[in-house]
Structure formats: C-alpha cells, structure tokens
Design a protein around this motif. Sequence first.
Motif, PDB file in Angstrom:
ATOM      1  N   GLU A  63       0.822  -1.209   0.000  1.00  0.00           N
ATOM      2  CA  GLU A  63       0.000   0.000   0.000  1.00  0.00           C
ATOM      3  C   GLU A  63       0.856   1.259   0.000  1.00  0.00           C
ATOM      4  O   GLU A  63       0.574   2.196  -0.757  1.00  0.00           O
ATOM      5  CB  GLU A  63      -0.942   0.010   1.206  1.00  0.00           C
ATOM      6  CG  GLU A  63      -1.854   1.210   1.216  1.00  0.00           C
ATOM      7  CD  GLU A  63      -2.798   1.233   2.398  1.00  0.00           C
ATOM      8  OE1 GLU A  63      -3.525   2.233   2.511  1.00  0.00           O
ATOM      9  OE2 GLU A  63      -2.803   0.286   3.203  1.00  0.00           O
ATOM     10  N   GLN A  66       2.248   1.668  -3.513  1.00  0.00           N
ATOM     11  CA  GLN A  66       1.242   2.118  -4.468  1.00  0.00           C
ATOM     12  C   GLN A  66       0.852   3.575  -4.250  1.00  0.00           C
ATOM     13  O   GLN A  66       0.704   4.341  -5.202  1.00  0.00           O
ATOM     14  CB  GLN A  66       0.005   1.213  -4.393  1.00  0.00           C
ATOM     15  CG  GLN A  66       0.285  -0.192  -4.897  1.00  0.00           C
ATOM     16  CD  GLN A  66      -0.839  -1.162  -4.611  1.00  0.00           C
ATOM     17  OE1 GLN A  66      -1.610  -1.002  -3.659  1.00  0.00           O
ATOM     18  NE2 GLN A  66      -0.937  -2.204  -5.431  1.00  0.00           N
ATOM     19  N   THR A  67       0.702   3.968  -2.998  1.00  0.00           N
ATOM     20  CA  THR A  67       0.306   5.331  -2.662  1.00  0.00           C
ATOM     21  C   THR A  67       1.372   6.353  -3.039  1.00  0.00           C
ATOM     22  O   THR A  67       1.060   7.436  -3.525  1.00  0.00           O
ATOM     23  CB  THR A  67      -0.005   5.440  -1.160  1.00  0.00           C
ATOM     24  OG1 THR A  67      -1.042   4.505  -0.840  1.00  0.00           O
ATOM     25  CG2 THR A  67      -0.446   6.835  -0.775  1.00  0.00           C
ATOM     26  N   PHE A  69       4.324   5.737  -5.076  1.00  0.00           N
ATOM     27  CA  PHE A  69       4.913   5.541  -6.399  1.00  0.00           C
ATOM     28  C   PHE A  69       3.897   5.791  -7.513  1.00  0.00           C
ATOM     29  O   PHE A  69       4.209   6.423  -8.528  1.00  0.00           O
ATOM     30  CB  PHE A  69       5.461   4.113  -6.498  1.00  0.00           C
ATOM     31  CG  PHE A  69       6.361   3.853  -7.668  1.00  0.00           C
ATOM     32  CD1 PHE A  69       7.734   3.967  -7.533  1.00  0.00           C
ATOM     33  CD2 PHE A  69       5.860   3.463  -8.899  1.00  0.00           C
ATOM     34  CE1 PHE A  69       8.592   3.710  -8.596  1.00  0.00           C
ATOM     35  CE2 PHE A  69       6.696   3.201  -9.972  1.00  0.00           C
ATOM     36  CZ  PHE A  69       8.068   3.333  -9.813  1.00  0.00           C
ATOM     37  N   GLY A  70       2.691   5.293  -7.318  1.00  0.00           N
ATOM     38  CA  GLY A  70       1.649   5.350  -8.336  1.00  0.00           C
ATOM     39  C   GLY A  70       1.414   6.717  -8.958  1.00  0.00           C
ATOM     40  O   GLY A  70       1.372   6.830 -10.186  1.00  0.00           O
ATOM     41  N   PRO A  71       1.269   7.775  -8.164  1.00  0.00           N
ATOM     42  CA  PRO A  71       1.001   9.093  -8.740  1.00  0.00           C
ATOM     43  C   PRO A  71       2.131   9.620  -9.637  1.00  0.00           C
ATOM     44  O   PRO A  71       1.908  10.533 -10.426  1.00  0.00           O
ATOM     45  CB  PRO A  71       0.830   9.994  -7.522  1.00  0.00           C
ATOM     46  CG  PRO A  71       0.457   9.080  -6.411  1.00  0.00           C
ATOM     47  CD  PRO A  71       1.170   7.791  -6.706  1.00  0.00           C
ATOM     48  N   ALA A  73       4.213   7.448 -11.503  1.00  0.00           N
ATOM     49  CA  ALA A  73       4.632   6.388 -12.420  1.00  0.00           C
ATOM     50  C   ALA A  73       4.818   6.893 -13.848  1.00  0.00           C
ATOM     51  O   ALA A  73       5.785   6.517 -14.525  1.00  0.00           O
ATOM     52  CB  ALA A  73       3.640   5.228 -12.383  1.00  0.00           C
TER      53      ALA A  73
END
Length: 98
Positions: A63, A66-67, A69-71, A73
């Motif tokens: 989590e 994702q929280t 790294f995701g924004p 990517a």
Amino acid sequence: MYPNSKEVQFDTQYYKNSHLPMVSKAVGAALKGLELDLGIASRTPGESAPYVAIAHLLFEDIESFQTSFGPHAATFAADIKNYSNVQGVLQISELITF
C-alpha cells in the motif's frame, strides 16, 4: 529490472545520479531503502548478466508503495528515454533476511 542484451543501451551515471534521486525525492519518506545492482556477469564465464541493472526500492508494504509511487509512475516512465532503450520490468517481492 532492466533486461540485458547486445542491443541494450544503459546510462548508469544518469540512472544513478538523476533518475533514482528523482524517484527517491518523489516518493519521499515512504521509501525505506534503495540499492542498485549493476549486472557484470552471469553464471557462465564470458556470458553477459541477464539484467543490466536492478534497483531495489524498499517500502513498508504494498500500500505505501502504491500510494507513493503510483502518482508519479508516468513521470518515471517518461524519463526512461534519458538512460535506456529498454523498458524495465517491475516486480514486487517480499524481502526475507537470514
């Protein structure tokens, strides 16, 4: 992980001094550790390493990865052209130490 082949171009200095610091800054405190493996050989003498580089980014859990790294990517992916002609492969693993 960046697969190696005769056609692969990889600018280690750029990756080490520009790309990874950019990633580290963007994900912030969620990043608990960072290591870079540079492939130098395989198990067969004279044969190239299967990966030219592997970056190990350590996060507390999936989590937090994702929280944080995701924004970013898309930004990280857009920077690949600055250091390599090969797309990296992402793997999320559990680290087990002995």
